[in-house]
Design a protein around this motif. Structure first.
Motif, PDB file in Angstrom:
ATOM      1  N   ALA A 113     -14.710  53.025  91.246  1.00 36.63           N
ATOM      2  CA  ALA A 113     -15.707  51.986  91.506  1.00 36.63           C
ATOM      3  C   ALA A 113     -15.801  50.975  90.370  1.00 36.63           C
ATOM      4  O   ALA A 113     -16.328  49.875  90.570  1.00 36.63           O
ATOM      5  N   ASP A 114     -15.327  51.335  89.174  1.00 33.58           N
ATOM      6  CA  ASP A 114     -15.295  50.405  88.047  1.00 33.58           C
ATOM      7  C   ASP A 114     -13.966  49.655  88.122  1.00 33.58           C
ATOM      8  O   ASP A 114     -12.903  50.235  87.895  1.00 33.58           O
ATOM      9  N   SER A 115     -14.031  48.379  88.442  1.00 35.06           N
ATOM     10  CA  SER A 115     -12.795  47.632  88.684  1.00 35.06           C
ATOM     11  C   SER A 115     -11.939  47.482  87.437  1.00 35.06           C
ATOM     12  O   SER A 115     -10.766  47.117  87.533  1.00 35.06           O
ATOM     13  N   SER A 116     -12.493  47.783  86.262  1.00 34.63           N
ATOM     14  CA  SER A 116     -11.684  47.686  85.049  1.00 34.63           C
ATOM     15  C   SER A 116     -10.612  48.765  84.983  1.00 34.63           C
ATOM     16  O   SER A 116      -9.649  48.646  84.231  1.00 34.63           O
ATOM     17  N   TYR A 117     -10.792  49.842  85.751  1.00 38.59           N
ATOM     18  CA  TYR A 117      -9.730  50.858  85.817  1.00 38.59           C
ATOM     19  C   TYR A 117      -9.520  51.387  87.229  1.00 38.59           C
ATOM     20  O   TYR A 117      -9.055  52.514  87.433  1.00 38.59           O
ATOM     21  N   ALA A 118      -9.819  50.558  88.239  1.00 35.88           N
ATOM     22  CA  ALA A 118      -9.546  50.944  89.621  1.00 35.88           C
ATOM     23  C   ALA A 118      -8.032  51.047  89.827  1.00 35.88           C
ATOM     24  O   ALA A 118      -7.276  50.163  89.414  1.00 35.88           O
ATOM     25  N   LEU A 119      -7.600  52.131  90.452  1.00 41.08           N
ATOM     26  CA  LEU A 119      -6.173  52.353  90.694  1.00 41.08           C
ATOM     27  C   LEU A 119      -5.827  51.918  92.121  1.00 41.08           C
ATOM     28  O   LEU A 119      -6.304  52.521  93.090  1.00 41.08           O
ATOM     29  N   PRO A 120      -4.996  50.880  92.284  1.00 42.57           N
ATOM     30  CA  PRO A 120      -4.573  50.498  93.638  1.00 42.57           C
ATOM     31  C   PRO A 120      -3.672  51.583  94.229  1.00 42.57           C
ATOM     32  O   PRO A 120      -2.725  52.043  93.590  1.00 42.57           O
ATOM     33  N   VAL A 121      -3.995  52.003  95.453  1.00 45.50           N
ATOM     34  CA  VAL A 121      -3.213  53.026  96.158  1.00 45.50           C
ATOM     35  C   VAL A 121      -2.791  52.463  97.507  1.00 45.50           C
ATOM     36  O   VAL A 121      -3.638  52.076  98.325  1.00 45.50           O
ATOM     37  N   GLN A 122      -1.486  52.395  97.719  1.00 43.45           N
ATOM     38  CA  GLN A 122      -0.977  51.953  99.018  1.00 43.45           C
ATOM     39  C   GLN A 122      -0.447  53.161  99.779  1.00 43.45           C
ATOM     40  O   GLN A 122       0.435  53.871  99.305  1.00 43.45           O
ATOM     41  N   ILE A 149      -6.831  47.785  84.412  1.00 39.66           N
ATOM     42  CA  ILE A 149      -5.699  48.185  83.573  1.00 39.66           C
ATOM     43  C   ILE A 149      -4.527  48.676  84.423  1.00 39.66           C
ATOM     44  O   ILE A 149      -3.390  48.755  83.940  1.00 39.66           O
ATOM     45  N   PHE A 150      -4.809  48.991  85.697  1.00 33.71           N
ATOM     46  CA  PHE A 150      -3.761  49.459  86.605  1.00 33.71           C
ATOM     47  C   PHE A 150      -3.355  48.402  87.634  1.00 33.71           C
ATOM     48  O   PHE A 150      -2.674  48.720  88.617  1.00 33.71           O
ATOM     49  N   ALA A 151      -3.752  47.146  87.408  1.00 35.56           N
ATOM     50  CA  ALA A 151      -3.493  46.101  88.396  1.00 35.56           C
ATOM     51  C   ALA A 151      -2.008  45.984  88.733  1.00 35.56           C
ATOM     52  O   ALA A 151      -1.643  45.778  89.896  1.00 35.56           O
ATOM     53  N   LYS A 152      -1.160  46.127  87.729  1.00 33.85           N
ATOM     54  CA  LYS A 152       0.291  46.016  87.938  1.00 33.85           C
ATOM     55  C   LYS A 152       0.958  47.397  87.957  1.00 33.85           C
ATOM     56  O   LYS A 152       2.181  47.498  87.863  1.00 33.85           O
ATOM     57  N   LYS A 153       0.134  48.435  88.092  1.00 35.65           N
ATOM     58  CA  LYS A 153       0.659  49.800  88.064  1.00 35.65           C
ATOM     59  C   LYS A 153       0.119  50.569  89.273  1.00 35.65           C
ATOM     60  O   LYS A 153      -0.506  51.615  89.137  1.00 35.65           O
ATOM     61  N   ASP A 154       0.345  50.032  90.450  1.00 34.95           N
ATOM     62  CA  ASP A 154      -0.194  50.662  91.659  1.00 34.95           C
ATOM     63  C   ASP A 154       0.531  51.966  91.950  1.00 34.95           C
ATOM     64  O   ASP A 154       1.594  52.260  91.397  1.00 34.95           O
ATOM     65  N   PHE A 155      -0.065  52.749  92.827  1.00 33.19           N
ATOM     66  CA  PHE A 155       0.461  54.070  93.180  1.00 33.19           C
ATOM     67  C   PHE A 155       0.811  54.068  94.664  1.00 33.19           C
ATOM     68  O   PHE A 155       0.008  53.645  95.504  1.00 33.19           O
ATOM     69  N   LYS A 156       2.015  54.522  94.987  1.00 37.35           N
ATOM     70  CA  LYS A 156       2.477  54.594  96.370  1.00 37.35           C
ATOM     71  C   LYS A 156       2.307  56.020  96.892  1.00 37.35           C
ATOM     72  O   LYS A 156       2.713  56.983  96.227  1.00 37.35           O
ATOM     73  N   LEU A 157       1.724  56.140  98.066  1.00 38.28           N
ATOM     74  CA  LEU A 157       1.456  57.454  98.653  1.00 38.28           C
ATOM     75  C   LEU A 157       2.083  57.526 100.039  1.00 38.28           C
ATOM     76  O   LEU A 157       1.708  56.769 100.945  1.00 38.28           O
ATOM     77  N   LEU A 158       3.009  58.429 100.197  1.00 37.75           N
ATOM     78  CA  LEU A 158       3.760  58.607 101.437  1.00 37.75           C
ATOM     79  C   LEU A 158       3.297  59.909 102.091  1.00 37.75           C
ATOM     80  O   LEU A 158       3.404  60.975 101.473  1.00 37.75           O
ATOM     81  N   VAL A 159       2.785  59.837 103.323  1.00 37.78           N
ATOM     82  CA  VAL A 159       2.188  61.017 103.951  1.00 37.78           C
ATOM     83  C   VAL A 159       2.764  61.230 105.352  1.00 37.78           C
ATOM     84  O   VAL A 159       2.628  60.382 106.240  1.00 37.78           O
ATOM     85  N   LEU A 160       3.399  62.384 105.529  1.00 42.70           N
ATOM     86  CA  LEU A 160       3.907  62.844 106.830  1.00 42.70           C
ATOM     87  C   LEU A 160       3.238  64.176 107.137  1.00 42.70           C
ATOM     88  O   LEU A 160       3.762  65.238 106.818  1.00 42.70           O
ATOM     89  N   PRO A 161       2.058  64.153 107.746  1.00 44.75           N
ATOM     90  CA  PRO A 161       1.268  65.386 107.864  1.00 44.75           C
ATOM     91  C   PRO A 161       1.893  66.450 108.760  1.00 44.75           C
ATOM     92  O   PRO A 161       1.746  67.641 108.495  1.00 44.75           O
ATOM     93  N   TYR A 162       2.569  66.025 109.829  1.00 40.44           N
ATOM     94  CA  TYR A 162       3.021  66.997 110.829  1.00 40.44           C
ATOM     95  C   TYR A 162       4.528  67.186 110.874  1.00 40.44           C
ATOM     96  O   TYR A 162       5.022  67.994 111.654  1.00 40.44           O
ATOM     97  N   ASP A 163       5.273  66.475 110.053  1.00 38.91           N
ATOM     98  CA  ASP A 163       6.707  66.701 109.960  1.00 38.91           C
ATOM     99  C   ASP A 163       6.977  67.774 108.918  1.00 38.91           C
ATOM    100  O   ASP A 163       6.252  67.880 107.925  1.00 38.91           O
ATOM    101  N   LYS A 164       8.017  68.555 109.151  1.00 34.03           N
ATOM    102  CA  LYS A 164       8.353  69.627 108.217  1.00 34.03           C
ATOM    103  C   LYS A 164       9.682  69.336 107.527  1.00 34.03           C
ATOM    104  O   LYS A 164      10.577  68.703 108.083  1.00 34.03           O
TER     105      LYS A 164
END
Length: 547
Positions: A113-122, A149-164
């Motif tokens: 919630a503090d935008s000074s260290y909010a982590l962008p997650v795609q 501080i993470f504006a240019k350091k976003d995190f990518k999240l890949l989710v396949l819940p039902y594939d094995k």
């Protein structure tokens, strides 16, 4: 491997991308695609395979790379390494599966919630319900995200819940099951490449806790302390934190009418103060009583049009008429609900606040030997933060049941990957900087262990918590509990003085001493095992019971 480039190429080139749908559009998609059912009150119900009714700690892995491995405590049983090559194989396989999907969903959110260290997650997923989970749990991107501080350091999240996972490719690389086969599930974090993968787990908590663990790695390196806690504040903007494992009363004691809730699970303590990580709550539903937990019950089960509701109920027993039996645990005792914070009645919309005036550590000691309330100086607080103690009951044999001591570092061991002194040293430093007072509240047994004594009355516990938060314990006299190295008040408003000293409540004083010494030695044994070779300050070591 260019993790982020290949991830982004799917979003750019896939034929059917649902890119940042509105919340109502995402809800409609989940229902239309039969990923969830609309219930009688308008929330959504879903049921996962048996292996996805809870976290999968043995399949939750951290990529071991030279750039990050020195920050991680590989001796912790929850920090399980996987080699970079295996992760690159998993990532490539998951991307190939994703490319073949008819439709993919993308959400862009932030954690913090503090935008000074909010982590962008795609997020990239093939499930509308997973996208909705991130809309419930993660926060909208703020207008000033460039200041993070993470504006240019976003995190990518890949989710396949039902594939094995194709286990034929991973023999000897992933966990071997008891039947000799290779696990077909993996939840993996690569801190250096800033990429996460949930492959084969449909449990919503896999997404939530992966990102929580990621924050718990990144933030200490930026001089921000991540804390597994709830947070609230009074009308004077005096802020309090509550830390405690399941069964200690954290939710009950922090959700009160006269204090606004910032959040119930994950926060950061920076130079700006406290900020919630999340946009919502992920609450346990089993045995949820509307009289005891009215806020949670109302948030999940209020009536609304399903396109506006969007609370997700996982693995609860539902009747054909769309109503629930929350006391039926045949599917799992870990039924859950995800909902936005705005569904609660008494919240602080910004989810940010001042530096904490008071921190409450909660424990439920079923031995009946810990004082009901103690004040902790910085060294004591660092020790109890490291230990994260509570006790659980072993069973219901005839006669007295011996409690089982549970230690979970920082009250959230599975999600705290860094070396332990990084977290504990930061807590002590911030306590001193901001004159924060820490209290240990025992919500467990008095007058004897479970089977002999009785659980501390909730009204007395509330009175002790109120006294701590209101500053009424700051100027009273204290005496030292020499077995547990705790400062115990001799007076607390509204509390019979005799119960403040546990020994006074036991009929058999020798039995009390034996039980107390036994527990203190469990502390000492665990400390030596977990931290004997760690960089823990000597003054903190001396605070450990049994030392």
């Amino acid at each position: 491997m260019e993790f982020k480039k290949e991830f982004s190429q799917i979003i750019e080139n896939h034929g059917q991308v649902m890119n940042n749908l509105t919340r109502s559009e995402t809800i409609e998609a989940a229902v239309k695609r039969k990923e969830a059912l609309v219930t009688a009150n308008g929330c959504l119900a879903t049921w996962t395979p048996p292996e996805s009714t809870g976290r999968a700690p043995l399949d939750t892995l951290i990529v071991k790379r030279p750039e990050t491995e020195s920050n991680i405590d590989w001796d912790s049983p929850n920090n399980l390494p996987v080699d970079p090559e295996t992760f690159e194989m998993l990532w490539a396989d998951a991307l190939a599966v994703m490319k073949a999907k008819d439709t993919v969903f993308v959400t862009d959110r932030v954690v913090g919630a503090d935008s000074s260290y909010a982590l962008p997650v795609q997020l990239l997923t093939d499930r509308a319900l997973t996208a909705l989970f991130t809309l419930n749990m993660f926060r909208p991107v703020p207008d000033d995200i460039e200041s993070s501080i993470f504006a240019k350091k976003d995190f990518k999240l890949l989710v396949l819940p039902y594939d094995k996972i194709d286990i034929s490719r991973y023999e000897g690389r992933l966990r071997k099951l008891s039947n000799g086969k290779t696990s077909d599930m993996a939840i993996v974090m690569d801190f250096e490449k800033r990429a996460g993968l949930v492959y084969g787990s449909a449990y919503g908590g896999s997404v939530k806790k992966l990102i929580f663990t990621v924050m718990n790695y990144y933030l200490p390196l930026e001089n921000i302390l991540p804390i597994h806690c709830s947070a609230n504040e009074n009308d004077k903007m005096e802020l309090s934190l509550f830390l405690g494992l399941s069964g200690t009363g954290k939710t009950t004691l922090s959700a009160v009418a006269n204090r606004a809730l910032l959040g119930d699970d994950e926060h950061g303590w920076s130079n700006n103060g406290i900020a919630n990580f999340e946009n919502g709550c992920y609450a346990k539903l089993i045995d949820l009583n509307p009289e005891k937990e009215p806020e949670i019950f109302r948030a999940v089960f209020h009536k609304d049009d399903y396109r506006s509701h969007g609370a997700i109920v996982e693995n609860a027993m539902m009747y054909p008429d769309g109503t629930f039996d929350l006391f039926d645990d045949r599917l799992t005792p870990n039924s859950r609900a995800s909902y936005p914070l705005t569904f609660l009645s008494n919240i602080k919309a910004s989810s940010t606040g001042n530096h904490p005036k008071t921190i409450v550590f909660l424990t439920a000691d079923a031995n009946g030997v810990l004082p009901p309330v103690s004040r902790l100086n910085p060294a004591q607080a660092m020790l109890w933060f490291l230990m994260g103690y509570t006790s659980k009951l072993a069973g219901t044999e005839t006669g007295i049941v011996d409690p089982v001591s549970t230690f979970s570092r920082f009250f959230g061991q599975p999600f705290m990957p860094c070396l332990p002194h990084i977290y504990s040293d930061m807590l002590g430093k911030k306590m001193k900087e901001h004159n924060t007072v820490v209290y240990l509240i025992n919500t467990g047994w008095s007058g004897g262990p479970y089977g002999v004594g009785s659980r501390m009355d909730i009204t007395l516990t509330r009175a002790m918590v109120d006294a701590a938060l209101d500053g009424k314990l700051e100027n009273v006299k204290y005496k030292m509990d020499r077995i547990f190295h705790l400062d115990v008040p001799v007076f607390c408003p509204g509390i019979p003085s005799d119960i403040l000293t546990p020994e006074n409540t036991w009929k058999d004083k020798n039995a009390y001493k034996e039980r107390a010494i036994k527990l203190s030695l469990e502390f000492s044994d665990y400390f030596d095992k977990a931290y004997g070779n760690k960089n823990i300050d000597d003054d903190v070591r001396r605070q450990c019971p049994g030392k």
